[in-house]
Design a protein around this motif. Structure first.
Motif, PDB file in Angstrom:
ATOM      1  N   LEU A   4       2.700  15.835   0.021  1.00 51.82           N
ATOM      2  CA  LEU A   4       1.562  15.144  -0.596  1.00 51.82           C
ATOM      3  C   LEU A   4       1.304  13.811   0.090  1.00 51.82           C
ATOM      4  N   ALA A   5       0.043  13.452   0.164  1.00 48.76           N
ATOM      5  CA  ALA A   5      -0.354  12.141   0.679  1.00 48.76           C
ATOM      6  C   ALA A   5      -0.669  11.239  -0.508  1.00 48.76           C
ATOM      7  N   PRO A   6      -0.501   9.922  -0.371  1.00 45.22           N
ATOM      8  CA  PRO A   6      -0.805   9.013  -1.481  1.00 45.22           C
ATOM      9  C   PRO A   6      -2.223   9.184  -2.017  1.00 45.22           C
ATOM     10  N   ASP A   7      -3.174   9.488  -1.155  1.00 41.74           N
ATOM     11  CA  ASP A   7      -4.562   9.662  -1.619  1.00 41.74           C
ATOM     12  C   ASP A   7      -4.729  10.917  -2.474  1.00 41.74           C
ATOM     13  N   ASP A   8      -3.808  11.862  -2.361  1.00 40.45           N
ATOM     14  CA  ASP A   8      -3.898  13.092  -3.166  1.00 40.45           C
ATOM     15  C   ASP A   8      -3.531  12.852  -4.628  1.00 40.45           C
ATOM     16  N   VAL A   9      -2.753  11.824  -4.904  1.00 38.09           N
ATOM     17  CA  VAL A   9      -2.242  11.632  -6.260  1.00 38.09           C
ATOM     18  C   VAL A   9      -2.718  10.350  -6.937  1.00 38.09           C
ATOM     19  N   THR A  10      -3.371   9.459  -6.225  1.00 31.47           N
ATOM     20  CA  THR A  10      -3.831   8.218  -6.839  1.00 31.47           C
ATOM     21  C   THR A  10      -5.325   8.244  -7.056  1.00 31.47           C
TER      22      THR A  10
ATOM     23  N   HIS B  37      13.372  12.003  -8.870  1.00 32.16           N
ATOM     24  CA  HIS B  37      13.634  13.422  -8.659  1.00 32.16           C
ATOM     25  C   HIS B  37      13.685  13.763  -7.172  1.00 32.16           C
ATOM     26  N   ARG B  38      12.601  13.474  -6.444  1.00 32.35           N
ATOM     27  CA  ARG B  38      12.589  13.798  -5.019  1.00 32.35           C
ATOM     28  C   ARG B  38      11.400  13.155  -4.323  1.00 32.35           C
ATOM     29  N   LEU B  39      11.490  13.120  -3.021  1.00 32.38           N
ATOM     30  CA  LEU B  39      10.394  12.686  -2.172  1.00 32.38           C
ATOM     31  C   LEU B  39       9.490  13.879  -1.927  1.00 32.38           C
ATOM     32  N   ARG B  40       8.181  13.653  -1.916  1.00 37.96           N
ATOM     33  CA  ARG B  40       7.221  14.752  -1.736  1.00 37.96           C
ATOM     34  C   ARG B  40       6.480  14.589  -0.404  1.00 37.96           C
ATOM     35  N   PRO B  41       7.058  15.065   0.699  1.00 35.14           N
ATOM     36  CA  PRO B  41       6.396  14.939   1.995  1.00 35.14           C
ATOM     37  C   PRO B  41       5.148  15.815   2.127  1.00 35.14           C
TER      38      PRO B  41
ATOM     39  N   LEU C 275       0.853  -1.185   0.000  1.00 34.53           N
ATOM     40  CA  LEU C 275       0.000   0.000   0.000  1.00 34.53           C
ATOM     41  C   LEU C 275       0.889   1.235   0.000  1.00 34.53           C
ATOM     42  N   PRO C 276       0.550   2.260  -0.768  1.00 36.68           N
ATOM     43  CA  PRO C 276       1.407   3.447  -0.824  1.00 36.68           C
ATOM     44  C   PRO C 276       1.383   4.208   0.498  1.00 36.68           C
ATOM     45  N   GLN C 277       2.570   4.628   0.953  1.00 35.59           N
ATOM     46  CA  GLN C 277       2.678   5.429   2.166  1.00 35.59           C
ATOM     47  C   GLN C 277       3.441   6.726   1.924  1.00 35.59           C
ATOM     48  N   LEU C 278       4.285   6.733   0.902  1.00 32.75           N
ATOM     49  CA  LEU C 278       5.072   7.915   0.560  1.00 32.75           C
ATOM     50  C   LEU C 278       4.786   8.306  -0.883  1.00 32.75           C
ATOM     51  N   VAL C 279       5.052   9.565  -1.202  1.00 33.47           N
ATOM     52  CA  VAL C 279       4.880  10.046  -2.571  1.00 33.47           C
ATOM     53  C   VAL C 279       6.244  10.517  -3.071  1.00 33.47           C
ATOM     54  N   GLY C 280       6.624  10.037  -4.226  1.00 34.39           N
ATOM     55  CA  GLY C 280       7.869  10.464  -4.839  1.00 34.39           C
ATOM     56  C   GLY C 280       7.595  11.072  -6.196  1.00 34.39           C
ATOM     57  N   GLU C 281       8.495  11.942  -6.624  1.00 37.80           N
ATOM     58  CA  GLU C 281       8.355  12.592  -7.926  1.00 37.80           C
ATOM     59  C   GLU C 281       9.375  11.975  -8.879  1.00 37.80           C
ATOM     60  N   VAL C 282       8.890  11.496 -10.010  1.00 32.95           N
ATOM     61  CA  VAL C 282       9.724  10.889 -11.036  1.00 32.95           C
ATOM     62  C   VAL C 282       9.578  11.711 -12.297  1.00 32.95           C
ATOM     63  N   ARG C 283      10.693  12.027 -12.916  1.00 37.67           N
ATOM     64  CA  ARG C 283      10.657  12.769 -14.171  1.00 37.67           C
ATOM     65  C   ARG C 283      10.971  11.823 -15.315  1.00 37.67           C
TER      66      ARG C 283
END
Length: 72
Positions: A66-72, A60-64, A36-44
């Protein structure tokens, strides 16, 4: 000469994996461990292939912020 120093033992992270396959159709991976997703990372990446895969992806970087529910 300084004696060899060891780090204290690391705590074992909790096991958040499960065997249920969340994707339909499921990839052909018999021994896959789904998590289950717990962290959000940015990939270019430069673009996507016709099959929908990322072309030249790079971390690219870790996005603290953002929550996983914000992007999935």
């Amino acid at each position: 000469m300084e004696p060899y120093r060891t780090h204290p033992p690391r705590r074992t992270p909790p096991d958040h994996s499960h065997r249920r396959r969340p994707l339909r159709p499921s990839p052909a991976r018999d021994r896959a461990r789904w998590v289950l997703p717990q962290l959000v990372g940015e990939v270019r990446y430069t673009s996507r292939t016709h099959a929908g895969r990322l072309r030249h992806p790079s971390w690219h970087r870790l996005r603290p912020d953002l929550a996983p529910d914000d992007v999935t």
